[in-house]
Design an enzyme around this catalytic site. Structure first.
Site, PDB file in Angstrom:
ATOM      1  NE  ARG A  50      -1.492  -8.222  -2.345  1.00 15.46           N
ATOM      2  CZ  ARG A  50      -0.708  -7.458  -1.591  1.00 15.46           C
ATOM      3  NH1 ARG A  50      -0.639  -6.153  -1.817  1.00 15.46           N
ATOM      4  NH2 ARG A  50       0.019  -8.002  -0.619  1.00 15.46           N
ATOM      5  CG  ASP A 156      -2.134   3.493   4.834  1.00 13.15           C
ATOM      6  OD1 ASP A 156      -1.207   2.987   5.485  1.00 13.15           O
ATOM      7  OD2 ASP A 156      -2.471   3.091   3.697  1.00 13.15           O
TER       8      ASP A 156
END
Length: 284
Positions: A50, A156
């Site tokens: 990632r 979020d």
């Protein structure tokens, strides 16, 4: 003799560089300090995959240089980007549909009979499918919704997924599991090439507001909420963090308000004040 602290993933991921155990532990601690997400001990390959693209974009060839860059960035943007890249954002329209059936059958009739006000919070809303699913349900079940005071909040920690949520455009594959049960009036074609995508209708988008929020930080919203969705979020936290978060949810809910958690989550050991209703559903 090889350094036993070294954990390399280059043999697994072609073109990557080695991530040592010390570097992995540093990244793990940084993420935990920001948002209390615990990556655990076996995610070196995931972390490497990632972060590598971002490291290349920065022109950094080693994790040691990358970590130095993160530490030296006084603005905190690099640290926020790292956390963003390492958080999991799996979601979907009407995911765990029995929760939406409970909302339709058990909660909304009481709200319709008692008042014309609703406050719902999707905590960890990812790319927006959950709060938009709630909005669609409200439009379907409450014919005179325009006369109600309704607000759906989606929050979020990730700027990346919030950008997608605010755009409200989803690939056709994201919707295939809800056709034809959801009327097409709630979506319009946003594009046809290279793949077909749909935009959520304004009638639903107008009900939802998105905001960036670290659940471990201050909560600027006053509440109280009738319903809080925090599903498949707390599995990434340790027990003390889960307990503290559940207590904060309790304080922000109306008496009789509901908390929905993920199907693999339970409040049995962390929140005795909530009353169990059915799996993953609790009431204040």
């Amino acid at each position: 003799m090889p350094d036993p602290r070294k954990q390399t993933s280059s043999s697994v991921l072609a073109g990557t560089v080695d991530l040592s155990r010390t570097e992995y532990d540093d990244i793990r601690q940084m993420v935990y300090d920001v948002c209390r997400i615990d990556l655990g001990t076996g995610k070196a390959k995931l972390v490497t995959s990632r972060l590598m693209k971002h490291m290349r974009a920065l022109g950094l060839e080693t994790f040691s240089r990358y970590l130095e860059c993160v530490r030296q960035d006084r603005s905190g943007r690099e640290l926020a980007t790292m956390v963003d890249l390492l958080t999991t954002n799996k979601t979907g329209f009407f995911r765990e549909n029995r929760h939406f059936e409970y909302l339709r059958q058990m909660i909304l009739p009481k709200q319709i009979a008692a008042k014309r006000r609703l406050r719902l919070w999707s905590a960890g809303c990812s790319s927006g499918e959950e709060p938009f699913s709630v909005g669609i349900l409200l439009r379907e079940e409450i014919p005179n919704l325009t006369s109600w005071d309704v607000r759906i909040l989606g929050t979020d920690i990730s700027d990346r997924v919030l950008t997608k949520a605010r755009a409200a455009v989803y690939e056709e594959d994201a919707l295939k599991n809800i056709w034809p049960s959801i009327p097409p009036k709630y979506f319009s074609v946003a594009r046809t090439m290279p793949t077909r995508a749909y935009r959520v209708a304004d009638s639903v988008r107008s009900l939802v507001r998105f905001a960036k929020l670290n659940l471990m930080g201050a909560w600027p919203m006053k509440g109280p909420f009738d319903v809080i969705f925090c599903r498949n979020v707390m599995i990434y936290f340790d027990k003390p963090t889960q307990q503290a978060l559940v207590r904060r949810f309790w304080e922000l809910l109306e008496p009789g308000g509901h908390l929905f958690v993920g199907h693999s989550e339970s409040l049995a050991a962390s929140a005795s004040e909530f009353r169990y209703v059915q799996p993953a559903i609790y009431v204040k």
